[in-house]
Design an enzyme around this catalytic site. Structure first.
Site, PDB file in Angstrom:
ATOM      1  N   ASP A 321       0.895  -1.249  -0.200  1.00 53.23           N
ATOM      2  CA  ASP A 321      -0.003  -0.192   0.000  1.00 53.23           C
ATOM      3  C   ASP A 321       0.670   1.327  -0.018  1.00 53.23           C
ATOM      4  O   ASP A 321       1.488   1.631   0.967  1.00 53.23           O
ATOM      5  CB  ASP A 321      -1.062   0.171   1.227  1.00 53.23           C
ATOM      6  CG  ASP A 321      -2.222   0.981   0.845  1.00 53.23           C
ATOM      7  OD1 ASP A 321      -3.106   1.193   1.945  1.00 53.23           O
ATOM      8  OD2 ASP A 321      -2.335   1.268  -0.245  1.00 53.23           O
ATOM      9  N   LYS A 370      -8.068  -1.391   3.463  1.00 51.75           N
ATOM     10  CA  LYS A 370      -7.489  -0.074   3.553  1.00 51.75           C
ATOM     11  C   LYS A 370      -7.586   0.369   4.842  1.00 51.75           C
ATOM     12  O   LYS A 370      -6.616   0.989   5.398  1.00 51.75           O
ATOM     13  CB  LYS A 370      -8.059   0.769   2.744  1.00 51.75           C
ATOM     14  CG  LYS A 370      -7.500   2.218   2.461  1.00 51.75           C
ATOM     15  CD  LYS A 370      -6.335   2.148   1.915  1.00 51.75           C
ATOM     16  CE  LYS A 370      -6.465   2.120   0.463  1.00 51.75           C
ATOM     17  NZ  LYS A 370      -5.164   2.313  -0.451  1.00 51.75           N
ATOM     18  N   LYS A 411      -8.171  13.910  -3.387  1.00 55.02           N
ATOM     19  CA  LYS A 411      -8.620  13.570  -2.095  1.00 55.02           C
ATOM     20  C   LYS A 411      -8.419  14.530  -0.943  1.00 55.02           C
ATOM     21  O   LYS A 411      -7.518  15.212  -1.088  1.00 55.02           O
ATOM     22  CB  LYS A 411      -7.864  12.280  -1.478  1.00 55.02           C
ATOM     23  CG  LYS A 411      -8.434  11.697  -0.218  1.00 55.02           C
ATOM     24  CD  LYS A 411      -7.430  10.686   0.404  1.00 55.02           C
ATOM     25  CE  LYS A 411      -6.141  11.303   0.765  1.00 55.02           C
ATOM     26  NZ  LYS A 411      -4.932  10.427   0.294  1.00 55.02           N
ATOM     27  N   LYS A 483       2.639   1.980   3.242  1.00 55.71           N
ATOM     28  CA  LYS A 483       2.108   2.155   4.628  1.00 55.71           C
ATOM     29  C   LYS A 483       2.143   0.984   5.614  1.00 55.71           C
ATOM     30  O   LYS A 483       2.106   1.263   6.669  1.00 55.71           O
ATOM     31  CB  LYS A 483       0.761   2.298   4.162  1.00 55.71           C
ATOM     32  CG  LYS A 483      -0.254   3.371   3.640  1.00 55.71           C
ATOM     33  CD  LYS A 483      -1.669   3.761   3.891  1.00 55.71           C
ATOM     34  CE  LYS A 483      -2.433   4.377   2.941  1.00 55.71           C
ATOM     35  NZ  LYS A 483      -2.370   4.189   1.466  1.00 55.71           N
TER      36      LYS A 483
END
Ligand SMILES: NC(=O)c1ccc[n+]([C@@H]2O[C@H](COP(=O)([O-])OP(=O)(O)OC[C@H]3O[C@@H](n4cnc5c(N)ncnc54)[C@H](O)[C@@H]3O)[C@@H](O)[C@H]2O)c1
Ligand SMILES: O=P([O-])([O-])O[C@@H]1[C@@H](O)[C@H](O)[C@@H](O)[C@H](O)[C@@H]1O
Length: 561
Positions: A321, A370, A411, A483
């Protein structure tokens, strides 16, 4: 003292511990760390009672030979999800660099840049200028030969048949005047049909799936392997790197006999087991073709069977990620707070986005993937300070993602950090962060394949070892871009962005025999501060630094023969 100095000239390290040949850079490197024995754990209560608990620390130095092949091969990158916002943006941006495309907006003329790429747009401090004592910085790409991302051949797969021109338009990430100029070349790029199984991503993605491989899991695995070989041959490539930037999948179940070993996983694929995900099939195909595989999404592609297969084949895997915006800031902010002795008690991370990724994440099963990757990013920092947090104590941490079509790829992240401060006080940080998701992720994709390719050219032989070897197949050095970093089994996960970046910088320094950056700058902290140390007898040989009022490049022009 005046600003730092900079030079983009090639780095030429002169030391007895580094050797440059036509083929390679070879450094003799003393890696010094410390081994800790905590008596409570090691000696038990009796030992602790007798001598009192101690933390025994032993410096340990390992001498190693690090060899970096200097020839950068011809590289192809095959992206899974090539037609997505990230995939089309990376492709278009590298094309713009290659073509030297400029474009206009209401703010004037623009030219391609690499902002956000740590390999292409950041520097490394290599030391103090001999004349002035000022810090000298060089591009990260000056330290060892690195892949030029504009030389990479890009390809890949997508369940959508849209060509890359249509994909770029659909993504609505890049300005129109740039898209207009790139469109003819982008229209020529078509994604290969891909492995699609609707249960693994949101149901709302099915309307995109018109470019799908038929057959059993084994047949589709073999088809992807053939695609990789075909791409490599058709483009005359020396190596291919495969990178997943397709939609987030739900998590895979991990079970004995299913995917807990390489053999079990391969047998499950042959048996057509439903619980083997498309991303795991791509990872297995890539590993079997000897290609590094990078997972830019949060799902657990790397089930234990994949990790074992990568280890058996000696192929790099990295994930999970991309760490692009809201989480990247979190891995800086929490590091600052905790290392400053401030105690975050509540972290609320909300964001809304309107791209297809957000649409896919609107399904609970994919959102859960996520949510996990975005939530675990503070664990290492919290556990590093038991003065603040008791065992098992954590800040409240909530992650919310909402799909709002109107904002598209732009975003909007909103965070609130509430922390305990001195004498019962409370500090609250509120952050609004407009993350242009693909413009933040695309440079990370470049860094991932540039650094992965470099790591493929590095071998290390520790004193006493008969032969050199590569880094561990789980390439944790790439954690800075990720991540939820995958690390070799049994090793610690580091999320702190500062530590992750220093690990990359110090690794590059080690490749050319330079000591790690300690930030101590003792040369500026003694009574003779401002002098420049020339050798170990510092005080005797200190040379008063002269006021350097030019850049290093100018200085080089003035040096006497
Ligand atoms: N800042 C960021 O953009 C960011 C950060 C971290 C992670 N990610 C992850 O990167 C991934 C891509 O993000 P995006 O914004 O480009 O999404 P996107 O939806 O625009 O692109 C994903 C692409 O994958 C394709 N796809 C889906 N399943 C596939 C399959 N099995 N095989 C081949 N193609 C398939 C889709 O058709 C689509 O074109 C997502 O998983 C996202 O969570 C993005
Ligand atoms: O990297 P980051 O900004 O913390 O996280 C992002 C999330 O906030 C976003 O909702 C998701 O769509 C992106 O794929 C990315 O994962």
């Amino acid at each position: 003292m005046a600003d730092s100095l900079f030079s983009a000239a090639p780095l030429d390290v002169r030391g007895s511990n580094v050797k440059y040949t036509d083929e390679a850079i070879e450094s003799t490197y003393d890696y010094t760390t410390t081994r800790v024995v905590m008596t409570e754990a090691a000696g038990g209560a009796a030992a602790a009672a007798a001598s009192g608990p101690t933390v025994r620390v032993e410096p340990v130095t390992t001498r190693m030979t690090i060899r970096t092949e200097r020839k950068v091969p011809k590289v192809g990158v095959m992206m899974v999800g090539w037609g997505g916002n990230n995939g089309s943006t990376v492709t278009a941006s590298l094309l713009a660099h290659k073509m030297g495309t400029t474009w206009r907006s209401r703010t004037g003329l623009h030219k391609p840049d690499f902002f956000g790429s740590v390999t292409q747009a950041s520097t490394i401090r290599v030391g103090a200028d001999a004349a002035s004592g000022r810090d000298v910085y060089v591009p990260m790409t000056s330290v060892v030969p690195m892949l030029d991302p504009t030389e990479v051949v890009i390809g890949g797969w997508d369940i959508s048949s849209a060509d890359l021109g249509a994909s770029m338009e659909r993504a609505a990430v890049l300005p129109y005047d740039l898209q207009r100029q790139l469109r003819p070349a982008m229209d020529e790029l078509r994604p290969l049909p891909s492995i699609f199984e609707p249960d693994w991503i949101a149901a709302n993605q099915a309307d995109r799936a018109d470019n799908v491989l038929p057959g059993t899991k084994r047949e589709r695995l073999d088809a992807v392997r053939a695609d990789i070989r075909g791409f490599k041959e058709a483009n005359g490539l020396d190596k291919v790197i495969v990178l997943w930037t397709a939609n987030t999948e739900r998590f895979s179940e991990v079970a004995a006999g299913l995917n807990d070993t390489a053999a079990a996983l391969l047998a499950s694929i042959d048996a057509g087991a439903e619980e083997v995900s498309p991303s795991t099939l791509f990872a297995v195909a890539s590993i079997l073709e000897g290609c590094t595989y990078i997972n830019g999404s949060p799902q657990n592609t790397f089930v234990p069977g994949v990790v074992q297969l990568a280890s058996e084949k000696g192929v790099f895997i990295a994930g999970d990620d991309f760490k692009s915006g809201q989480t990247k800031l979190k891995s800086v902010l929490v590091d600052f707070l905790v290392s400053a002795g401030i105690k975050p008690r509540s972290i609320v991370s909300y964001n809304h986005l309107g791209n297809n990724d957000g649409r896919n994440l609107s399904a609970p099963k994919t959102f859960r993937s996520k949510e996990i990757s975005k939530s675990n990013v503070v664990d290492d920092m919290v556990s590093s300070n038991r003065l603040l947090y008791a065992e098992g104590e954590h800040p409240d941490h909530t992650v919310v993602i909402k799909y709002v079509p109107h904002v598209g790829d732009s975003k909007r992240a909103m965070d609130e950090y509430s922390s305990d401060i001195f004498m019962g006080g409370e500090n609250t940080l509120v952050i609004h962060n407009t993350c242009e998701d693909s413009l933040l992720a695309a440079p990370l994709i470049i860094d991932l394949f540039v650094l992965a390719e470099l790591c493929e050219r590095v071998t290390i032989r520790r004193d006493g070892e008969a032969a050199p070897h590569r880094l561990h197949p789980v390439l944790s050095l790439l954690s800075y871009m990720l991540k939820a970093p995958m690390v070799p089994p049994g090793t610690p996960v580091v999320n702190s962005l500062f530590r992750q970046r220093e690990a990359i910088g110090n690794f590059l320094r080690a490749c050319v025999g330079l000591a790690p950056e300690s930030h101590m700058q003792l040369e500026h902290r003694f009574h003779d501060a401002g002098t420049v140390w020339t050798d170990s007898a510092a005080a005797a040989s200190a040379v008063p630094a002269k006021a350097a009022d030019a850049t290093l490049a100018d200085e080089e022009g003035k040096v006497d023969a």
